[in-house]
Design a protein around this motif. Structure first.
Motif, PDB file in Angstrom:
ATOM      1  N   ASP A  90      11.038 -54.391  12.322  1.00  0.00           N
ATOM      2  CA  ASP A  90      10.041 -54.174  13.380  1.00  0.00           C
ATOM      3  C   ASP A  90      10.579 -53.288  14.505  1.00  0.00           C
ATOM      4  O   ASP A  90       9.945 -53.149  15.545  1.00  0.00           O
ATOM      5  CB  ASP A  90       9.576 -55.520  13.944  1.00  0.00           C
ATOM      6  N   ALA A  91      11.751 -52.685  14.311  1.00  0.00           N
ATOM      7  CA  ALA A  91      12.367 -51.908  15.389  1.00  0.00           C
ATOM      8  C   ALA A  91      11.713 -50.541  15.532  1.00  0.00           C
ATOM      9  O   ALA A  91      11.027 -50.053  14.630  1.00  0.00           O
ATOM     10  CB  ALA A  91      13.859 -51.739  15.113  1.00  0.00           C
ATOM     11  N   SER A  92      11.929 -49.936  16.700  1.00  0.00           N
ATOM     12  CA  SER A  92      11.558 -48.547  16.922  1.00  0.00           C
ATOM     13  C   SER A  92      12.862 -47.747  16.938  1.00  0.00           C
ATOM     14  O   SER A  92      13.772 -48.049  17.713  1.00  0.00           O
ATOM     15  CB  SER A  92      10.813 -48.459  18.256  1.00  0.00           C
ATOM     16  N   VAL A  93      12.970 -46.753  16.050  1.00  0.00           N
ATOM     17  CA  VAL A  93      14.243 -46.046  15.860  1.00  0.00           C
ATOM     18  C   VAL A  93      14.046 -44.548  16.062  1.00  0.00           C
ATOM     19  O   VAL A  93      13.067 -43.975  15.569  1.00  0.00           O
ATOM     20  CB  VAL A  93      14.817 -46.322  14.447  1.00  0.00           C
ATOM     21  N   THR A  94      14.957 -43.930  16.812  1.00  0.00           N
ATOM     22  CA  THR A  94      14.919 -42.474  16.999  1.00  0.00           C
ATOM     23  C   THR A  94      16.325 -41.908  16.822  1.00  0.00           C
ATOM     24  O   THR A  94      17.316 -42.631  16.911  1.00  0.00           O
ATOM     25  CB  THR A  94      14.440 -42.086  18.416  1.00  0.00           C
ATOM     26  N   VAL A  95      16.368 -40.601  16.581  1.00  0.00           N
ATOM     27  CA  VAL A  95      17.654 -39.905  16.582  1.00  0.00           C
ATOM     28  C   VAL A  95      17.498 -38.657  17.449  1.00  0.00           C
ATOM     29  O   VAL A  95      16.482 -37.955  17.362  1.00  0.00           O
ATOM     30  CB  VAL A  95      18.124 -39.556  15.155  1.00  0.00           C
ATOM     31  N   SER A  96      18.488 -38.420  18.323  1.00  0.00           N
ATOM     32  CA  SER A  96      18.475 -37.232  19.178  1.00  0.00           C
ATOM     33  C   SER A  96      19.627 -36.338  18.771  1.00  0.00           C
ATOM     34  O   SER A  96      20.706 -36.817  18.425  1.00  0.00           O
ATOM     35  CB  SER A  96      18.619 -37.631  20.646  1.00  0.00           C
ATOM     36  N   ILE A  97      19.395 -35.027  18.829  1.00  0.00           N
ATOM     37  CA  ILE A  97      20.402 -34.076  18.366  1.00  0.00           C
ATOM     38  C   ILE A  97      20.684 -33.045  19.450  1.00  0.00           C
ATOM     39  O   ILE A  97      19.760 -32.583  20.123  1.00  0.00           O
ATOM     40  CB  ILE A  97      19.948 -33.414  17.034  1.00  0.00           C
ATOM     41  N   GLY A  98      21.968 -32.721  19.628  1.00  0.00           N
ATOM     42  CA  GLY A  98      22.337 -31.678  20.582  1.00  0.00           C
ATOM     43  C   GLY A  98      23.467 -32.101  21.498  1.00  0.00           C
ATOM     44  O   GLY A  98      23.476 -33.216  22.012  1.00  0.00           O
ATOM     45  N   ASN A  99      24.435 -31.203  21.717  1.00  0.00           N
ATOM     46  CA  ASN A  99      25.561 -31.519  22.594  1.00  0.00           C
ATOM     47  C   ASN A  99      25.163 -31.498  24.063  1.00  0.00           C
ATOM     48  O   ASN A  99      25.757 -32.195  24.880  1.00  0.00           O
ATOM     49  CB  ASN A  99      26.702 -30.518  22.371  1.00  0.00           C
ATOM     50  N   ASP A 100      24.166 -30.674  24.409  1.00  0.00           N
ATOM     51  CA  ASP A 100      23.708 -30.591  25.794  1.00  0.00           C
ATOM     52  C   ASP A 100      22.628 -31.649  25.984  1.00  0.00           C
ATOM     53  O   ASP A 100      21.518 -31.520  25.473  1.00  0.00           O
ATOM     54  CB  ASP A 100      23.152 -29.191  26.055  1.00  0.00           C
ATOM     55  N   HIS A 101      22.953 -32.718  26.730  1.00  0.00           N
ATOM     56  CA  HIS A 101      22.000 -33.835  26.778  1.00  0.00           C
ATOM     57  C   HIS A 101      20.737 -33.489  27.554  1.00  0.00           C
ATOM     58  O   HIS A 101      19.754 -34.205  27.492  1.00  0.00           O
ATOM     59  CB  HIS A 101      22.659 -35.127  27.282  1.00  0.00           C
ATOM     60  N   ASN A 102      20.739 -32.372  28.268  1.00  0.00           N
ATOM     61  CA  ASN A 102      19.510 -31.947  28.950  1.00  0.00           C
ATOM     62  C   ASN A 102      18.505 -31.317  27.990  1.00  0.00           C
ATOM     63  O   ASN A 102      17.325 -31.223  28.309  1.00  0.00           O
ATOM     64  CB  ASN A 102      19.837 -30.943  30.058  1.00  0.00           C
ATOM     65  N   SER A 103      18.992 -30.850  26.842  1.00  0.00           N
ATOM     66  CA  SER A 103      18.064 -30.181  25.922  1.00  0.00           C
ATOM     67  C   SER A 103      18.091 -30.810  24.537  1.00  0.00           C
ATOM     68  O   SER A 103      17.801 -30.163  23.544  1.00  0.00           O
ATOM     69  CB  SER A 103      18.410 -28.688  25.833  1.00  0.00           C
ATOM     70  N   GLN A 104      18.465 -32.103  24.472  1.00  0.00           N
ATOM     71  CA  GLN A 104      18.456 -32.787  23.173  1.00  0.00           C
ATOM     72  C   GLN A 104      17.037 -32.905  22.633  1.00  0.00           C
ATOM     73  O   GLN A 104      16.088 -33.090  23.393  1.00  0.00           O
ATOM     74  CB  GLN A 104      19.049 -34.193  23.308  1.00  0.00           C
ATOM     75  N   ILE A 105      16.936 -32.815  21.317  1.00  0.00           N
ATOM     76  CA  ILE A 105      15.644 -32.991  20.645  1.00  0.00           C
ATOM     77  C   ILE A 105      15.626 -34.394  20.043  1.00  0.00           C
ATOM     78  O   ILE A 105      16.577 -34.781  19.367  1.00  0.00           O
ATOM     79  CB  ILE A 105      15.480 -31.938  19.530  1.00  0.00           C
ATOM     80  N   THR A 106      14.562 -35.160  20.319  1.00  0.00           N
ATOM     81  CA  THR A 106      14.479 -36.536  19.824  1.00  0.00           C
ATOM     82  C   THR A 106      13.443 -36.633  18.711  1.00  0.00           C
ATOM     83  O   THR A 106      12.319 -36.154  18.857  1.00  0.00           O
ATOM     84  CB  THR A 106      14.147 -37.502  20.972  1.00  0.00           C
ATOM     85  N   ILE A 107      13.852 -37.241  17.610  1.00  0.00           N
ATOM     86  CA  ILE A 107      13.012 -37.318  16.411  1.00  0.00           C
ATOM     87  C   ILE A 107      12.763 -38.791  16.090  1.00  0.00           C
ATOM     88  O   ILE A 107      13.718 -39.562  15.950  1.00  0.00           O
ATOM     89  CB  ILE A 107      13.738 -36.646  15.221  1.00  0.00           C
ATOM     90  N   VAL A 119      22.557 -38.965  18.704  1.00  0.00           N
ATOM     91  CA  VAL A 119      22.437 -40.285  19.328  1.00  0.00           C
ATOM     92  C   VAL A 119      21.325 -41.048  18.619  1.00  0.00           C
ATOM     93  O   VAL A 119      20.152 -40.650  18.683  1.00  0.00           O
ATOM     94  CB  VAL A 119      22.131 -40.195  20.833  1.00  0.00           C
ATOM     95  N   PHE A 120      21.698 -42.114  17.915  1.00  0.00           N
ATOM     96  CA  PHE A 120      20.707 -42.995  17.289  1.00  0.00           C
ATOM     97  C   PHE A 120      20.348 -44.080  18.299  1.00  0.00           C
ATOM     98  O   PHE A 120      21.230 -44.654  18.935  1.00  0.00           O
ATOM     99  CB  PHE A 120      21.278 -43.625  16.016  1.00  0.00           C
ATOM    100  N   ARG A 121      19.033 -44.327  18.462  1.00  0.00           N
ATOM    101  CA  ARG A 121      18.584 -45.380  19.387  1.00  0.00           C
ATOM    102  C   ARG A 121      17.686 -46.358  18.645  1.00  0.00           C
ATOM    103  O   ARG A 121      16.785 -45.949  17.914  1.00  0.00           O
ATOM    104  CB  ARG A 121      17.819 -44.789  20.577  1.00  0.00           C
ATOM    105  N   VAL A 122      17.962 -47.661  18.843  1.00  0.00           N
ATOM    106  CA  VAL A 122      17.125 -48.719  18.279  1.00  0.00           C
ATOM    107  C   VAL A 122      16.497 -49.446  19.460  1.00  0.00           C
ATOM    108  O   VAL A 122      17.218 -49.984  20.309  1.00  0.00           O
ATOM    109  CB  VAL A 122      17.966 -49.686  17.421  1.00  0.00           C
ATOM    110  N   ASN A 123      15.175 -49.415  19.544  1.00  0.00           N
ATOM    111  CA  ASN A 123      14.450 -49.992  20.687  1.00  0.00           C
ATOM    112  C   ASN A 123      15.017 -49.483  22.012  1.00  0.00           C
ATOM    113  O   ASN A 123      15.201 -50.247  22.961  1.00  0.00           O
ATOM    114  CB  ASN A 123      14.496 -51.527  20.636  1.00  0.00           C
ATOM    115  N   GLY A 124      15.340 -48.212  22.054  1.00  0.00           N
ATOM    116  CA  GLY A 124      15.811 -47.601  23.296  1.00  0.00           C
ATOM    117  C   GLY A 124      17.294 -47.777  23.577  1.00  0.00           C
ATOM    118  O   GLY A 124      17.816 -47.203  24.524  1.00  0.00           O
ATOM    119  N   GLN A 125      17.990 -48.588  22.756  1.00  0.00           N
ATOM    120  CA  GLN A 125      19.422 -48.817  22.958  1.00  0.00           C
ATOM    121  C   GLN A 125      20.227 -47.822  22.122  1.00  0.00           C
ATOM    122  O   GLN A 125      20.038 -47.750  20.907  1.00  0.00           O
ATOM    123  CB  GLN A 125      19.810 -50.234  22.494  1.00  0.00           C
TER     124      GLN A 125
END
Lengths: 389, 389
Positions: A55-72, A98-104
């Motif tokens: 039931d989790a919400s999962v995303t992955v963000s890509i990019g070394n510059d955290h101001n312009s990371q793309i989140t999928i 950066v993998f995030r599970v429920n925002g973590q």
């Protein structure tokens, strides 16, 4: 007389279908975990996997510059195995994930790991046409090795670990020259082999006759203090200098039977590591005959503009008057690097001091940000200059 | 004539206050990340730290046996740095840690990592009075090194990486004997150095004159298939045997100039790795003269009871008739190991075949579960038997 044991004849050819998982799917034998959670497909799409509660919400963000990371966003395809596909990525080289599970934020145990920005984190190696061939392990050549050495440091009064690259076919009887290579701030001694694939880059240059076989030594060089705290900063440079010259160099030269003498030693680094390498190398030209400052805004220019005396200027001024003490003096910068605007003042200062008159002086500009794209190109262009008899 | 550079005299003694973070706080220089998130206090309490969003619920569970793990809630002390303290832990040796944020398993980037149960996970090293001194790096002795070798395997038709321990003062000119050491199922080539601290254990035994200086080689040995799938299982043992004998041994012996011949080679492993080492070692007594089966229920006994012919029995039966082909035949088991009840049938079978009549035969029982406590004791008791001229 020992009788020979009867056993079934083993097949002389076997299928490759069941090799134990030992690589990351991109040909890089990683050190600890199989890396099946990130994959580049043939059409260039990036495929991600991550396990989480259903039931989790999962995303992955890509990019070394955290101001312009793309989140999928990732989708639970079955039993909590979340997947995502990403098309049209324009980033190149190693890029933070950066993998995030429920925002973590969480680490993916099946994606490549590096020590970056003062923490262990995931990353992916993306295509970079200029260097892809250079960092790919080739089947037709022998490969170097990466060794972790442990020894007690009298300077730090605790155990230190150095990471040592030895060239293909390394034999302890033969004498090799040594490059002491410093990592960028907030990284560590594993950065040049884990993330940069320096070992394959050097294997390939050596196999192609483009550089002399050499040993490369990395240490943990970032002093874990706020690096804006200037007095401590310099105090600790002095301690790092003491560790390198009194503990590390003698240990390496004894254990590896290296060539000795300044012309068989080089010192180089990236960013803050270049400032450290510059500080130590320029102050100790009787010990190091070759210096490489990769993608560094050389802070001494700022000091000098303020009219302050500082150890960088003192050392550079000495070298300007004695250009024969350095054989190779290499600098590089990316034109998209945030520090690029500081380069002009530094170029002027070096020119004033006459350092650009050293025969082995070279300044290279890459069309790159402050990133592994620049670092790899710098190493590629620096090592061929070194250690010619 | 090169003029000598003037520079400030560096201090001959320095404080140890600002060493770059290079150890895990327990004296073990880890390979990648500083390990500040788990700590043993002087009174034996375990202190944990973990960063998460401020409103998260965070726990840490401890224990290799997931049926009896202890779960400890962590408190947000400030800015999402969660902490916990745990008193009276009776577990010993390396124990798995599972950090959970809002019920989701996550990796702690600042706690030690091992590859265990088919995944990267956190762990902590807990006191074990019998082996603590044995695995602690000592300041008064030289230390061995751990090398990652990369080479193309014709057997698997891809790159393989071997982890190689070389003894203190290793010189490529001197010839050393070699132990090929297999990991337990679902672990990998890093297990014996990362989690077990084998390198310090061997450094200490060598320094105390308790074993001959030796090289130890680890590979990724678990075939990534369901290991209850028996036909594939044996097929892949054959492939592993082919890789070890045709690819790995020749590579190591050439590159490290080792001693050659069966009496200078040993093969050993843990659990499934012991079954693999037994399969390969017992079938190839012209290549390996010493065998160690650590904490293994030797599955051949079950085969034999069913009246089936199997390669283990065939090999053991040969050795029983030719006891002179093996110098050291070492077995061990923990009396709390889930496989301990299978040992009696195996002891009877070996006795029937006469293997217990080999002069270098030894069977040890430890008061341990199937865990690193047994594995370390097995290695401690096995290596002193090896390689006496």
């Amino acid at each position: 007389m020992i009788s020979t044991q009867r056993r079934h004849i083993m097949p002389t050819t076997t299928t490759a279908s069941s090799a134990p998982q030992s690589t990351d799917g991109q040909g890089h034998p990683v050190f600890m975990q199989p890396c099946t959670a990130v994959k580049l497909s043939d059409n260039g799409d990036i495929l991600f996997k991550m396990k989480a509660n259903e039931d989790a919400s999962v995303t992955v963000s890509i990019g070394n510059d955290h101001n312009s990371q793309i989140t999928i966003p990732m989708q639970n395809l079955h039993n909590g195995i979340f997947e995502a596909s990403f098309s049209g990525c324009t980033l190149t080289g190693p890029q933070k994930l950066v993998f995030r599970v429920n925002g973590q934020e969480t680490l993916n145990p099946f994606a490549p790991l590096w020590f970056h920005a003062n923490s262990l984190s995931n990353y992916i190696e993306l295509p970079d046409p200029e260097t892809d061939t250079l960092i790919a392990p080739r089947k037709d050549i022998p490969h170097g090795a990466v060794t972790h050495e442990f020894y007690y440091s009298r300077t730090y009064q605790e155990f230190m670990s150095s990471t040592v690259y030895t060239p293909p076919g390394f034999k302890n009887g033969k004498e090799y020259p040594v490059l002491y290579l410093f990592h960028e701030v907030a990284e560590n001694k594993t950065a040049w082999t884990d993330a940069s694939r320096m070992n394959y880059l050097l294997d390939n240059l050596i196999a192609d006759g483009k550089c002399e076989p050499l040993i490369v030594v990395e240490n943990d060089c970032t002093v874990m203090l706020d690096y804006h705290d200037r007095p401590d900063w310099f105090e600790n440079y002095s301690q790092l200098e003491h560790f390198l010259i009194q503990d590390c160099v003698p240990f390496i030269e004894d254990k590896y039977h290296t060539k000795t003498g300044k012309w068989s030693r080089a010192i180089a680094g990236i960013g803050l590591g270049a400032v450290q390498a510059g500080y130590i190398g320029m102050r100790n030209t009787d010990i190091f005959g070759n210096i490489g400052l990769f993608t560094a805004f050389w802070i001494s220019a700022a000091f000098h503009a303020e009219g302050k005396e500082d150890p960088f200027y003192t050392a550079a001024e000495y070298i300007g008057r004695h250009p024969e003490v350095i054989k190779v003096f290499f600098r590089s910068e990316g034109d998209l690097d945030i520090h690029f605007k500081g380069i002009e003042a530094e170029n002027n200062l070096l020119s004033e001091l006459g350092i650009d008159k050293i025969p082995g002086y070279l300044f290279k500009v890459y069309h790159q940000t402050h990133n592994w794209g620049s670092y790899r190109r710098s190493l590629r262009d620096f090592v061929p200059l070194l250690f010619h008899e």
